[in-house]
Write a protein that holds these residues in place. Sequence first.
Motif, PDB file in Angstrom:
ATOM      1  N   UNK A 143       0.879  -1.379   0.048  1.00 24.23           N
ATOM      2  CA  UNK A 143       0.088   0.031  -0.021  1.00 24.23           C
ATOM      3  C   UNK A 143       0.975   1.298   0.077  1.00 24.23           C
ATOM      4  N   UNK A 144       1.668   1.565   0.898  1.00 29.95           N
ATOM      5  CA  UNK A 144       2.913   2.423   0.719  1.00 29.95           C
ATOM      6  C   UNK A 144       3.414   2.602  -0.463  1.00 29.95           C
ATOM      7  N   UNK A 145       3.990   1.633  -1.131  1.00 29.41           N
ATOM      8  CA  UNK A 145       4.458   1.753  -2.456  1.00 29.41           C
ATOM      9  C   UNK A 145       3.418   2.334  -3.414  1.00 29.41           C
ATOM     10  N   UNK A 184      -1.481   6.136   7.111  1.00 28.93           N
ATOM     11  CA  UNK A 184      -2.564   5.305   6.274  1.00 28.93           C
ATOM     12  C   UNK A 184      -2.128   3.829   6.067  1.00 28.93           C
ATOM     13  N   UNK A 185      -0.954   3.680   6.265  1.00 31.19           N
ATOM     14  CA  UNK A 185      -0.280   2.208   6.092  1.00 31.19           C
ATOM     15  C   UNK A 185      -0.091   1.615   7.425  1.00 31.19           C
ATOM     16  N   UNK A 186      -0.260   2.255   8.502  1.00 32.30           N
ATOM     17  CA  UNK A 186      -0.252   1.374   9.764  1.00 32.30           C
ATOM     18  C   UNK A 186       1.159   1.391  10.387  1.00 32.30           C
ATOM     19  N   UNK A 187       2.017   2.547  10.021  1.00 38.88           N
ATOM     20  CA  UNK A 187       3.543   2.598  10.614  1.00 38.88           C
ATOM     21  C   UNK A 187       3.243   3.484  11.568  1.00 38.88           C
ATOM     22  N   UNK A 188       4.006   3.386  12.905  1.00 43.31           N
ATOM     23  CA  UNK A 188       3.899   4.147  14.153  1.00 43.31           C
ATOM     24  C   UNK A 188       4.463   5.556  13.668  1.00 43.31           C
ATOM     25  N   UNK A 189       5.306   5.817  12.718  1.00 40.05           N
ATOM     26  CA  UNK A 189       6.171   7.100  12.592  1.00 40.05           C
ATOM     27  C   UNK A 189       6.736   6.957  11.205  1.00 40.05           C
ATOM     28  N   UNK A 190       7.109   8.347  10.689  1.00 39.66           N
ATOM     29  CA  UNK A 190       7.584   8.376   9.492  1.00 39.66           C
ATOM     30  C   UNK A 190       9.031   7.639   9.538  1.00 39.66           C
ATOM     31  N   UNK A 191       9.755   7.584  10.848  1.00 39.79           N
ATOM     32  CA  UNK A 191      11.085   7.038  11.022  1.00 39.79           C
ATOM     33  C   UNK A 191      11.148   5.617  10.829  1.00 39.79           C
ATOM     34  N   UNK A 192       9.877   4.869  11.540  1.00 37.17           N
ATOM     35  CA  UNK A 192       9.699   3.430  11.235  1.00 37.17           C
ATOM     36  C   UNK A 192       9.270   3.326   9.921  1.00 37.17           C
ATOM     37  N   UNK A 249       1.919  13.154   1.619  1.00 38.25           N
ATOM     38  CA  UNK A 249       3.106  13.331   2.289  1.00 38.25           C
ATOM     39  C   UNK A 249       3.585  12.155   2.881  1.00 38.25           C
ATOM     40  N   UNK A 250       4.822  12.048   3.505  1.00 34.89           N
ATOM     41  CA  UNK A 250       5.329  10.829   4.010  1.00 34.89           C
ATOM     42  C   UNK A 250       4.582  10.568   5.429  1.00 34.89           C
ATOM     43  N   UNK A 251       4.197  11.763   6.058  1.00 36.02           N
ATOM     44  CA  UNK A 251       3.745  11.459   7.291  1.00 36.02           C
ATOM     45  C   UNK A 251       2.397  11.074   6.938  1.00 36.02           C
ATOM     46  N   UNK A 252       1.592  11.380   6.019  1.00 39.43           N
ATOM     47  CA  UNK A 252       0.134  10.744   5.586  1.00 39.43           C
ATOM     48  C   UNK A 252       0.307   9.236   5.137  1.00 39.43           C
ATOM     49  N   UNK A 253       1.359   9.069   4.404  1.00 36.37           N
ATOM     50  CA  UNK A 253       1.486   7.582   4.165  1.00 36.37           C
ATOM     51  C   UNK A 253       1.958   6.651   5.192  1.00 36.37           C
ATOM     52  N   UNK A 254       2.649   6.988   6.339  1.00 36.02           N
ATOM     53  CA  UNK A 254       3.238   6.188   7.313  1.00 36.02           C
ATOM     54  C   UNK A 254       1.503   6.017   7.933  1.00 36.02           C
TER      55      UNK A 254
END
Length: 396
Positions: free
Chosen positions: A344-346, A362-370, A355-360
């Motif tokens: 989904x992120x791809x 929407x895809x269920x990642x806890x942060x942009x860093x993760x 944005x990267x923050x929005x993608x993180x």
Amino acid sequence: MSHPHGVHRIALLFNANKAFDRQVIAGIGNYLASTRVSWDLFMQEDFHCRATDLIEWCGDGIITAVDDPIYTALRQVDVPVVAVGGSYADASRYPKGLPYIATDNAALVRLAYDHLIEQGLQNFAFYSLPLAPNIPGWAEERERLFDAMLRRDGLEGFIYHGHATTAAGWSDATEALMAWLQSLPKPIGVLAVTDARARQLLQACMMADIPVPDEVAIVGIDNDPLTRMLSRIPLTSVQQGTEEMGRTAAHVLHRMLHGADCSDTRVLVPPENLHVGASSMYQSVCSPYVMRARHYIRQYGCLGIRTEQVADYVGVSRSLLEEHFRRTLKRSVHQEILRHKLEIAQDLLRQGESSMADIAVRCGFTSVQYLYTVFRRELGCTPRAFQEQQLADARA
């Protein structure tokens, strides 16, 4: 009639509620932006195309999406008109005496059909529009083409027209669609006449607990961004060459405004691409536990679910589900959830609209860093590098 300084008044008679019409309008806009053409554009805010609207237009030209009922009115208009619509095997279906820019319906259906064949499917169905006196000609044509391709290959197909989309009849329509889907042989590939109908299929499958694409693989037509946003399972869709149609229609009208006779012009525009999502990526899976688990993951994988929740949905122990995953897919349930989130992120990165923050999020990642950590570990690159490479490949 034209305004001073060479400005022409042009009516664009389209229904902006439809993805096809919006994309054609975008193509017209691209043509105007890339040339020195100066047009004063008129569009109805509340679209209702009547014959009197066409006949009484006091401008210099018209570009319009057409269907059979307004062909007669178009011939009575005393300004240059360019028609945009679908292609037909029967040439008598085209409006006489008007230039016509057509989406290649045969190529659209062929692209979707071949994709389903390539997935290894052997059963096929088509979800069309309701049979009615005013059914659009392009819908009939796509249905006819699909049936002809199946018969040519010696295959049996299933065609369902369903019900009109109305608030009052929505529950009955959904129940009927679910019953049809449950009656079909499985696994099966279903081509929907539009993305809107494809989204209805996705919803009905989820309500009927039918795994997509393991039992029903779905392909739509339009590649509508709105449909993508409203679908839990990413939809595979054929993108029509609509922007090219808009550019071509604008170019033809430009020539007509300067005296060219384009009355016999007919341009067939092929589809632009097939955008492949999870809805059609059928993969033969013997284990019903894995099939049901993947169906659940495709719906909720980006919402922070864990292996225990997947096992609860399937109705087996975590250890048994893990055993089936290892044996069938050679990976764990957690790895399958992560794989889904990465897919989904791809897809969002390829679209380049978030944005990267929005993608993180929407895809269920806890942060942009993760998100960056997972990309580096699993794909060997950062999300930004992945996106830049995808955009460069698209431009090449």
